[in-house]
Design an enzyme around this catalytic site. Structure first.
Site, PDB file in Angstrom:
ATOM      1  N   CYS A  26      -9.699 -16.077  50.028  1.00 27.33           N
ATOM      2  CA  CYS A  26      -8.552 -16.048  50.937  1.00 27.33           C
ATOM      3  C   CYS A  26      -8.950 -15.573  52.330  1.00 27.33           C
ATOM      4  O   CYS A  26      -8.254 -15.864  53.312  1.00 27.33           O
ATOM      5  CB  CYS A  26      -7.443 -15.164  50.371  1.00 27.33           C
ATOM      6  SG  CYS A  26      -7.939 -13.455  50.066  1.00 27.33           S
ATOM      7  N   ARG A  73     -12.337 -15.881  53.637  1.00 24.15           N
ATOM      8  CA  ARG A  73     -13.545 -16.495  54.189  1.00 24.15           C
ATOM      9  C   ARG A  73     -13.836 -17.840  53.524  1.00 24.15           C
ATOM     10  O   ARG A  73     -13.495 -18.057  52.345  1.00 24.15           O
ATOM     11  CB  ARG A  73     -14.764 -15.574  54.020  1.00 24.15           C
ATOM     12  CG  ARG A  73     -15.285 -15.429  52.601  1.00 24.15           C
ATOM     13  CD  ARG A  73     -16.499 -14.525  52.531  1.00 24.15           C
ATOM     14  NE  ARG A  73     -16.162 -13.160  52.899  1.00 24.15           N
ATOM     15  CZ  ARG A  73     -16.657 -12.527  53.965  1.00 24.15           C
ATOM     16  NH1 ARG A  73     -17.526 -13.115  54.753  1.00 24.15           N
ATOM     17  NH2 ARG A  73     -16.303 -11.282  54.221  1.00 24.15           N
ATOM     18  N   HIS A  89     -26.532 -11.205  55.638  1.00 23.44           N
ATOM     19  CA  HIS A  89     -25.095 -11.484  55.560  1.00 23.44           C
ATOM     20  C   HIS A  89     -24.652 -11.675  54.117  1.00 23.44           C
ATOM     21  O   HIS A  89     -23.656 -11.090  53.677  1.00 23.44           O
ATOM     22  CB  HIS A  89     -24.767 -12.725  56.386  1.00 23.44           C
ATOM     23  CG  HIS A  89     -23.314 -13.071  56.377  1.00 23.44           C
ATOM     24  ND1 HIS A  89     -22.381 -12.425  57.159  1.00 23.44           N
ATOM     25  CD2 HIS A  89     -22.616 -13.994  55.649  1.00 23.44           C
ATOM     26  CE1 HIS A  89     -21.182 -12.934  56.934  1.00 23.44           C
ATOM     27  NE2 HIS A  89     -21.297 -13.883  56.011  1.00 23.44           N
TER      28      HIS A  89
END
Length: 409
Positions: free
Chosen positions: A54, A56, A95
């Site tokens: 929701c 990304r 990341h």
């Protein structure tokens, strides 16, 4: 491998920090769309994984061919550049590891993302869109996420009002298994709190609301029963946990009501007033055996817990770096193995070709064996400089960066 060597991996995406929900919903991935999107993205990389939640939507690439930003926009068929971020090489790995650890989430340290990353990888793996580079990267990210949560405790403290209420209830009442919850009103926060209480073991649920239909709906969802608003004081003595989330022009519970409900029982009563304005008289908190908390109390707990989580971030980031270093070491060894195998296979193939060409000379077994041994020695001598370059890391760097021409030379 020197520190400047760049892994040929990348991530492109949007998240709650770069795009409003109106944009995020345009790129969310429905199950029926995943195969087509993956097929398009595989035209731009050897390996691909889609992660869509929701907050990304991200595409992880390995063996990138071309511009990953253009690949992302092309897959969704719309201009998205102002909202996209891209990380390449080691930054892409960092990341992924931070995402899996909950360090890039809207709620710092949340645990749901760990399962979402795992499911995204399982789906991609089942489709055959991941290979050794992404498989290893995601597995490392999941391991790091577990380490971050277990070694720092970053996910231990409640950071939502509804869950903070459950923590307080457990602290006051102990084990919540078999306890009874009474809900006054049927607001959203009350429903969330009741969800967490049920997960913590609360079994009996009674919902009181001015609108009987809404009370019945909420009660049915949690396997409880609904009661008329007028019956509130009658059923109050049965409640261990009281959740007040309703609008009323006056207090619906006063100290004398709570005192009568507690008369003759040994265990306490936990009351949460999340109504604005409040509908439980604050003086109820002074009744012996009653523990009353309001929305401000719970908000302060959440703020303190968030501050504690933030203080744990440096330790969590250090664990992320540990995980990335482990991946780089694995990638270095993987590159060496692949290059060594490729070099050896190449020169062995050349030797076999020459042996087949000379076979027409009609050599006997001894001559053929001697020639075969000589060609093997020559192939080893020819391969030696390349193997040295592999061990020194120069060709290994080319392999990891995807520079096929340097490897072939």
């Amino acid at each position: 491998m020197n520190n400047e060597t760049r892994l040929n991996v990348a991530v492109v995406g949007v998240n709650h920090k770069t795009a409003p929900v109106s944009v995020r919903e345009r790129v969310s991935v429905r199950p029926e769309e995943q195969q087509a999107l993956t097929s398009h993205l595989l035209k731009h990389a050897e390996e691909v994984m889609l992660l869509s939640t929701c907050n990304r939507t991200e595409v992880y690439f390995a063996g990138v061919m071309g511009d990953p930003l253009s690949a992302f926009e092309g897959a969704w068929g719309q201009p998205l550049r102002p909202y996209l971020y891209v990380h390449q090489g080691e930054a892409a790995l960092e990341h992924l590891y931070r995402v899996s650890s909950g360090l890039d989430s809207l709620v710092l340290g949340e645990t749901q993302i760990q399962g979402q990353v795992k499911r995204a990888w399982q789906d991609a793996h089942a489709q055959g869109s991941t290979g050794p580079l992404l498989n290893r990267a995601v597995q490392g990210a999941l391991r790091t996420g577990k380490r971050v949560r277990s070694e720092t405790g970053i996910a231990d403290k409640a950071v939502s009002v509804s869950y903070a209420a459950v923590e307080l209830a457990r602290a006051i009442l102990g084990d919540l298994s078999g306890k009874t919850a009474l809900v006054v009103g049927a607001g959203e926060t009350a429903e969330l709190t009741l969800t967490h209480l049920r997960a913590a073991g609360v079994q009996n649920v009674t919902v009181v609301n001015r609108t009987m239909e809404r009370a019945q709906q909420l009660a049915a969802r949690f396997g409880g029963h609904a009661c008329a608003y007028e019956a509130l004081l009658e059923i109050l003595p049965q409640a261990d946990v009281v959740i007040a989330s309703s609008a009323a022009p006056h207090y619906v519970l006063r100290p004398e009501n709570v005192q009568r409900a507690l008369a003759g029982r040994e265990h306490p009563m936990f009351l949460i007033d999340i109504s604005v304005p409040r509908i439980i008289d604050p003086a109820c908190g002074a009744v012996e055996g009653a523990y009353l908390y309001n929305l401000d109390d719970l908000t302060r707990i959440v703020e303190n817990n968030l501050a504690e989580r933030a203080a744990l971030v440096p330790r969590a980031e250090a664990l992320v770096q540990d995980g990335v270093r482990e991946y780089r070491e694995w990638a270095r060894m993987y590159a060496s193995r692949e290059l060594l195998k490729g070099v050896q296979d190449h020169y062995q193939a050349l030797a076999r070709e020459e042996l087949a060409r000379l076979g027409a000379l009609g050599l006997d077994e001894a001559q053929r064996a001697a020639l075969e041994a000589a060609l093997a020695r020559l192939s080893q001598r020819a391969a030696a400089p390349v193997l040295r370059a592999v061990k020194e890391g120069s060709l290994e760097a080319a392999f990891l960066e995807g520079d096929a021409q340097r490897v072939r030379r």
